[in-house]
Design an enzyme around this catalytic site. Sequence first.
Site, short mmCIF file in Angstrom:
data_model
loop_
_atom_site.label_atom_id
_atom_site.label_comp_id
_atom_site.label_asym_id
_atom_site.label_seq_id
_atom_site.Cartn_x
_atom_site.Cartn_y
_atom_site.Cartn_z
N THR A 181 2.75 -3.47 8.12
CA THR A 181 1.42 -3.54 8.71
C THR A 181 1.52 -4.44 9.93
O THR A 181 2.46 -5.21 10.05
CB THR A 181 0.42 -4.17 7.70
OG1 THR A 181 0.57 -3.54 6.43
CG2 THR A 181 -1.02 -4.02 8.15
N ARG A 209 -3.63 8.57 0.60
CA ARG A 209 -3.56 7.21 0.08
C ARG A 209 -4.04 6.22 1.13
O ARG A 209 -3.67 6.29 2.28
CB ARG A 209 -2.13 6.89 -0.34
CG ARG A 209 -1.94 5.47 -0.92
CD ARG A 209 -1.50 4.48 0.12
NE ARG A 209 -1.24 3.14 -0.46
CZ ARG A 209 -0.93 2.07 0.27
NH1 ARG A 209 -0.84 2.17 1.58
NH2 ARG A 209 -0.72 0.91 -0.32
N VAL A 210 -4.88 5.28 0.71
CA VAL A 210 -5.38 4.23 1.58
C VAL A 210 -5.07 2.89 0.95
O VAL A 210 -5.34 2.68 -0.25
CB VAL A 210 -6.89 4.36 1.82
CG1 VAL A 210 -7.41 3.21 2.68
CG2 VAL A 210 -7.22 5.71 2.48
N GLY A 211 -4.48 1.99 1.71
CA GLY A 211 -4.15 0.67 1.19
C GLY A 211 -5.23 -0.36 1.48
O GLY A 211 -6.40 -0.03 1.68
N ASP A 212 -4.82 -1.61 1.55
CA ASP A 212 -5.80 -2.69 1.70
C ASP A 212 -6.24 -2.94 3.14
O ASP A 212 -7.29 -3.54 3.37
CB ASP A 212 -5.22 -4.00 1.13
CG ASP A 212 -3.99 -4.46 1.91
OD1 ASP A 212 -3.05 -3.67 2.06
OD2 ASP A 212 -3.97 -5.62 2.37
N THR A 232 -0.67 -8.22 4.65
CA THR A 232 0.36 -7.19 4.70
C THR A 232 1.15 -7.23 3.40
O THR A 232 1.60 -8.28 2.96
CB THR A 232 1.32 -7.41 5.89
OG1 THR A 232 2.46 -6.54 5.75
CG2 THR A 232 1.82 -8.85 5.97
N GLY A 233 1.28 -6.08 2.77
CA GLY A 233 2.01 -6.07 1.50
C GLY A 233 1.68 -4.85 0.67
O GLY A 233 1.20 -3.83 1.19
N GLY A 235 -0.49 -2.90 -0.96
CA GLY A 235 -1.94 -2.88 -0.81
C GLY A 235 -2.75 -2.77 -2.07
O GLY A 235 -3.84 -3.36 -2.18
#
Length: 319
Positions: A181, A209-212, A232-233, A235
């Site tokens: 990220t 797919r959607v992360g944080d 960042t990581g 999510g």
Amino acid sequence: MTLSHPQPFALAIHGGAGTIKRSALTPALTEGYHAGLRRALAAGHEVLADGGSALDAVTAAVMALEDEPLFNAGRGAVFTAEGVQEMDAAIMDGRDRAAGAVAGLFGPRNPILAARAVMEQTEHVLLIGEGALDLCRRQGLAMEEAAYFFTQPRWDALQAELERRRSGTPDDGDEQRRHGTVGAVARDRDGNLAAATSTGGMTAKAKGRVGDSPVIGAGTFADNLTCAVSATGHGEHFIRRCAAHEIDARMRWAGQTLERAAGDVVDELGVIGGSGGLIAIDRDGRVALPFNCSGMYRGAIGPEGLPMTAIHREEFRIG
């Protein structure tokens, strides 16, 4: 951790947690990452030094990172399992918690500008897919074809991961494949905070797919009373723990310092498998950059204008 004393204005950035292993990081590639981080710091610092807003500074810094193919956002975005790219981004203004975000986006040269358009041109916070693209077109944002976003290393990484899955080889937990990220946080001369985050997601992620990153309070958050955060990581873990807002809550209600709140949240994420890190800045311009994995592409700059950058657990390069 750096810039631990109050600053009239300051900026911190990250190019993602989960770095290339030291053994595979050539001198040329190392310099490439540091140079990319310095360019982003310079872009944001120029805004702040000229008396510009924290919001404009984080936008400029993230755009510079999105334009750099080495980082997993914009031009350097990774590929989904279906061989396409789906990008997410978010921005938040600490003055009034105004926020904008986009998810599952492909086409805009700089997804962070799409997120800002949502914040400034609509009554909404999060738009996805075609709805977000329609807004980008109406606002005249620069668009690019697939060839612009294609990078051979990202394509090769997808093929390697798909082959690993086909062969049944156990997951080696490669941090670089799992997350990447870019982000920025800033405090301006007026004491206003802002945060911005942009990502291509995870290599070979599922369609949709959607992360944080575009989830306000998970991967992106800003409030002038406490802090601004860009994470960042992995999510899913950051979403479940509302990681960015958790730092705000500990500062607001428990009276914790930014350093303690941010460090503890990242440590606790590590315990549950949430590999990654974050950058954060408080209302006095103090900066925290904790991570629980092998490294995090990161940098910071204050009013003196000296860029500080690092990749692994090491001393910062200055200048």
